[in-house]
Write a protein that holds these residues in place. Structure first.
Motif, PDB file in Angstrom:
ATOM      1  N   ILE A 192     -58.455 -55.013 -35.595  1.00 47.75           N
ATOM      2  CA  ILE A 192     -58.393 -56.557 -35.228  1.00 47.75           C
ATOM      3  C   ILE A 192     -57.926 -56.815 -33.952  1.00 47.75           C
ATOM      4  O   ILE A 192     -56.528 -56.534 -33.681  1.00 47.75           O
ATOM      5  N   GLN A 193     -58.584 -57.749 -33.218  1.00 52.41           N
ATOM      6  CA  GLN A 193     -57.954 -58.278 -31.943  1.00 52.41           C
ATOM      7  C   GLN A 193     -57.889 -59.828 -32.265  1.00 52.41           C
ATOM      8  O   GLN A 193     -58.781 -60.380 -32.998  1.00 52.41           O
ATOM      9  N   VAL A 194     -57.095 -60.571 -31.610  1.00 53.81           N
ATOM     10  CA  VAL A 194     -56.534 -62.002 -31.731  1.00 53.81           C
ATOM     11  C   VAL A 194     -56.778 -62.752 -30.240  1.00 53.81           C
ATOM     12  O   VAL A 194     -56.123 -62.398 -29.460  1.00 53.81           O
ATOM     13  N   LEU A 195     -57.378 -63.670 -30.550  1.00 53.94           N
ATOM     14  CA  LEU A 195     -57.375 -64.667 -29.472  1.00 53.94           C
ATOM     15  C   LEU A 195     -56.670 -65.975 -29.819  1.00 53.94           C
ATOM     16  O   LEU A 195     -57.334 -66.549 -30.608  1.00 53.94           O
ATOM     17  N   THR A 196     -55.753 -66.116 -29.327  1.00 54.59           N
ATOM     18  CA  THR A 196     -54.967 -67.508 -29.606  1.00 54.59           C
ATOM     19  C   THR A 196     -54.401 -68.039 -28.313  1.00 54.59           C
ATOM     20  O   THR A 196     -54.858 -67.891 -27.195  1.00 54.59           O
ATOM     21  N   ALA A 197     -53.644 -69.061 -28.715  1.00 56.98           N
ATOM     22  CA  ALA A 197     -52.948 -69.933 -27.640  1.00 56.98           C
ATOM     23  C   ALA A 197     -51.679 -69.418 -26.994  1.00 56.98           C
ATOM     24  O   ALA A 197     -50.947 -68.829 -27.799  1.00 56.98           O
ATOM     25  N   CYS A 198     -51.129 -69.710 -25.648  1.00 49.84           N
ATOM     26  CA  CYS A 198     -49.808 -69.303 -25.497  1.00 49.84           C
ATOM     27  C   CYS A 198     -49.056 -69.953 -26.176  1.00 49.84           C
ATOM     28  O   CYS A 198     -49.342 -71.390 -26.327  1.00 49.84           O
ATOM     29  N   ASP A 199     -47.750 -69.691 -26.364  1.00 52.12           N
ATOM     30  CA  ASP A 199     -46.603 -70.522 -26.858  1.00 52.12           C
ATOM     31  C   ASP A 199     -46.070 -71.256 -25.685  1.00 52.12           C
ATOM     32  O   ASP A 199     -45.822 -70.728 -24.626  1.00 52.12           O
ATOM     33  N   PRO A 200     -45.416 -72.359 -25.966  1.00 50.51           N
ATOM     34  CA  PRO A 200     -45.434 -73.213 -27.182  1.00 50.51           C
ATOM     35  C   PRO A 200     -46.720 -74.187 -27.207  1.00 50.51           C
ATOM     36  O   PRO A 200     -47.415 -74.172 -26.316  1.00 50.51           O
ATOM     37  N   VAL A 201     -47.137 -74.767 -28.523  1.00 53.72           N
ATOM     38  CA  VAL A 201     -48.178 -75.649 -28.466  1.00 53.72           C
ATOM     39  C   VAL A 201     -47.433 -76.721 -29.267  1.00 53.72           C
ATOM     40  O   VAL A 201     -46.825 -76.651 -30.308  1.00 53.72           O
ATOM     41  N   ILE A 202     -48.241 -77.939 -28.719  1.00 56.74           N
ATOM     42  CA  ILE A 202     -47.432 -79.162 -29.445  1.00 56.74           C
ATOM     43  C   ILE A 202     -47.698 -79.300 -30.711  1.00 56.74           C
ATOM     44  O   ILE A 202     -48.898 -79.047 -31.382  1.00 56.74           O
ATOM     45  N   ASN A 203     -46.645 -79.721 -31.709  1.00 55.17           N
ATOM     46  CA  ASN A 203     -46.738 -79.829 -33.231  1.00 55.17           C
ATOM     47  C   ASN A 203     -46.910 -78.384 -33.800  1.00 55.17           C
ATOM     48  O   ASN A 203     -47.248 -78.355 -35.015  1.00 55.17           O
ATOM     49  N   MET A 204     -46.673 -77.299 -32.987  1.00 49.03           N
ATOM     50  CA  MET A 204     -46.872 -75.924 -33.563  1.00 49.03           C
ATOM     51  C   MET A 204     -45.519 -75.520 -33.059  1.00 49.03           C
ATOM     52  O   MET A 204     -45.789 -74.567 -32.159  1.00 49.03           O
ATOM     53  N   PRO A 205     -44.245 -75.613 -33.338  1.00 50.19           N
ATOM     54  CA  PRO A 205     -43.137 -75.061 -32.704  1.00 50.19           C
ATOM     55  C   PRO A 205     -43.083 -73.438 -33.068  1.00 50.19           C
ATOM     56  O   PRO A 205     -43.866 -72.925 -34.234  1.00 50.19           O
ATOM     57  N   VAL A 206     -42.707 -72.880 -32.119  1.00 50.97           N
ATOM     58  CA  VAL A 206     -42.303 -71.379 -32.513  1.00 50.97           C
ATOM     59  C   VAL A 206     -41.241 -70.990 -33.726  1.00 50.97           C
ATOM     60  O   VAL A 206     -40.289 -71.802 -33.358  1.00 50.97           O
ATOM     61  N   ASP A 207     -41.760 -70.374 -34.518  1.00 54.30           N
ATOM     62  CA  ASP A 207     -40.611 -70.057 -35.572  1.00 54.30           C
ATOM     63  C   ASP A 207     -40.532 -68.539 -35.721  1.00 54.30           C
ATOM     64  O   ASP A 207     -41.474 -67.891 -36.200  1.00 54.30           O
ATOM     65  N   MET A 208     -39.496 -67.975 -35.281  1.00 47.28           N
ATOM     66  CA  MET A 208     -39.543 -66.385 -34.958  1.00 47.28           C
ATOM     67  C   MET A 208     -39.481 -65.768 -36.552  1.00 47.28           C
ATOM     68  O   MET A 208     -39.995 -64.553 -36.800  1.00 47.28           O
ATOM     69  N   SER A 209     -39.084 -66.546 -37.461  1.00 39.14           N
ATOM     70  CA  SER A 209     -39.044 -66.146 -38.978  1.00 39.14           C
ATOM     71  C   SER A 209     -40.528 -65.737 -39.541  1.00 39.14           C
ATOM     72  O   SER A 209     -40.675 -65.225 -40.313  1.00 39.14           O
ATOM     73  N   MET A 210     -41.464 -66.557 -38.597  1.00 37.36           N
ATOM     74  CA  MET A 210     -42.995 -66.529 -38.765  1.00 37.36           C
ATOM     75  C   MET A 210     -43.321 -64.969 -38.587  1.00 37.36           C
ATOM     76  O   MET A 210     -44.254 -64.367 -39.106  1.00 37.36           O
ATOM     77  N   ASN A 211     -42.460 -64.045 -37.909  1.00 34.39           N
ATOM     78  CA  ASN A 211     -42.974 -62.693 -37.527  1.00 34.39           C
ATOM     79  C   ASN A 211     -42.509 -61.597 -38.865  1.00 34.39           C
ATOM     80  O   ASN A 211     -42.964 -60.728 -38.559  1.00 34.39           O
ATOM     81  N   SER A 212     -42.069 -62.416 -39.549  1.00 32.91           N
ATOM     82  CA  SER A 212     -41.881 -61.494 -41.124  1.00 32.91           C
ATOM     83  C   SER A 212     -43.268 -61.096 -41.487  1.00 32.91           C
ATOM     84  O   SER A 212     -43.169 -60.197 -42.552  1.00 32.91           O
ATOM     85  N   PHE A 213     -44.496 -61.960 -41.167  1.00 28.02           N
ATOM     86  CA  PHE A 213     -45.847 -61.453 -41.505  1.00 28.02           C
ATOM     87  C   PHE A 213     -45.998 -60.253 -40.864  1.00 28.02           C
ATOM     88  O   PHE A 213     -46.039 -60.286 -39.276  1.00 28.02           O
TER      89      PHE A 213
END
Length: 408
Positions: A40-61
């Protein structure tokens, strides 16, 4: 050595960003990435993105991948607000620059040519970027609509936006090898809209993380009955019906429960929360993903507030937060459209009690009953059945893998 399928995921919503779509993307990818059949390769957006705050606890996935590639989005919160005020709609959404120049970005990146492109929305800009990636690499495209687009009952658009939306939705559906929707009703409605492409349409629901299945049942340790709502409070998705029900309770019951609300709130709903200055209600504001899970686990009753529709056929959404609620095995109080997707799912599984947005008497009687059962220490009243396997992330990741393998 067996060939591993190269998958390119295209999604603005990807950890450690946080919103409901980010969480669903992470759950699916966690189990997809566990298979040895995919690279799997991932193409996403640079952080931060408006209305999508960075939440480091999401790295639990734990999402195993062979590279995350980030493209910058040019976006301005004040410009977005101004354009909305004067009635100018950005197409397809405020994050449209994610899909701009995507082929040039791919040409200059180290992304290897995939076997399949898998694009998830919302936002829709992710699907358009996935479309251009599919054309650039000349590879099959799978598109995943977490919410309907042209058939959405939530949004009203200008005539020019409507025409572009219809043109682009048809373009995406014609080009895609497979189209995924998150509720049976949405998938059915789209098969009716596009009968010539109905064989390409699949249903894969929002999911719970199998690792979150709660083994520790609540023992009614709270001193007061504890109700918890986690999630956004926007527009008519607000706690006003519950506030009215609380106001109808007898005085002697008002100190027997507490209601905690956590999540983002728009301006009108912040005013509503401020006006309802009640001893039993606490607004916690936005909290992290892990804090949200802990708060849910502490509840006796979990509260769901759904969008308000007069027509059950328009109530095709199954809120992703419901899956996080399910794994807690707590009774759910849902304010939702009767006979809609949420109502049918909850009542079929006996997960809780559903009331229409205008059914204040019903909500009041529910609260009276719950307080009474809590005072009796009736533990069984608050514990609900196991969540159905059909909403499992591991199972549905395997179902998605079958679709990927079919077109690889």
């Amino acid at each position: 050595m067996k060939h591993r399928i190269k998958l390119l995921l295209v999604s603005i919503a990807f950890p450690p960003k946080k919103d409901p779509e980010c969480i669903q993307t992470a759950k699916y990818l966690k189990y997809l990435s566990n298979t040895e059949e995919l690279d799997i390769q991932v193409l996403t957006a640079c952080d931060p993105v408006i209305n999508m705050p960075v939440d480091m606890s999401m790295n639990s996935f734990s999402v195993r991948n062979s590279g995350v590639f980030k493209k910058k989005i040019t976006e301005n919160r004040y410009l977005n607000f101004l354009l909305r005020k004067i009635g100018i709609e950005q197409f397809p959404d405020t994050k449209f620059t994610f899909s701009w120049g995507i082929r040039r970005f791919l040409k200059n990146s180290k992304i290897q040519s995939p076997d399949v492109v898998y694009a998830r929305s919302y936002p829709i800009s992710s699907l358009i970027a996935g479309y251009w990636a599919s054309i650039h690499f000349n590879k099959p495209l799978i598109i995943h609509f977490s919410d309907p687009w042209t058939l959405s009952p939530l949004h009203r658009h200008s005539l020019s936006y409507q025409r572009k939306m219809e043109e682009w939705e048809l373009r995406l559906i014609k080009h895609a090898s497979a189209i995924v929707f998150t509720s049976e009703l949405t998938a059915t409605n789209y098969r009716v809209r596009y009968p010539e492409y109905k064989e390409r349409i699949h249903f894969l629901p929002n999911v719970y993380d199998d690792a979150d299945l709660s083994l520790n049942e609540s023992q009614l340790r709270n001193e007061k009955l504890k109700l918890v709502y986690t999630g956004g409070i926007v527009g008519n998705r607000n706690p006003e019906p519950i506030f009215k029900a609380i106001s109808s309770l007898p005085e002697k019951m008002l100190d027997r429960f507490e209601f905690f609300i956590a999540g983002e709130a728009d301006r009108d709903n912040r005013e509503l929360l401020g006006k309802f200055n009640h001893q039993s209600v606490s607004y916690l504001g936005p909290i992290s993903f892990l804090e949200s899970k802990k708060l849910q686990a502490s509840a006796d009753i979990l509260v769901l507030i759904d969008n308000h529709f007069d027509d059950a056929n328009k109530a095709m959404y199954l809120p992703s937060k419901l899956l996080d609620y399910f794994v807690q095995r707590k009774r759910i109080l849902a304010v939702t459209t009767p006979q809609g997707t949420t109502s049918n799912t909850l009542e079929e599984g006996e997960f809780g009690d559903c009331f229409g947005h205008s059914d204040v008497d019903g909500i009041t009687n529910f609260l009276r009953k719950a307080i009474d059962e809590f005072d009796k220490k009736n533990h069984s009243y608050f514990i609900r059945p196991d969540v159905p396997k059909k909403f499992s992330a591991s199972l549905n990741a395997q179902n998605l893998l079958k679709i990927i393998k079919h077109y690889a």
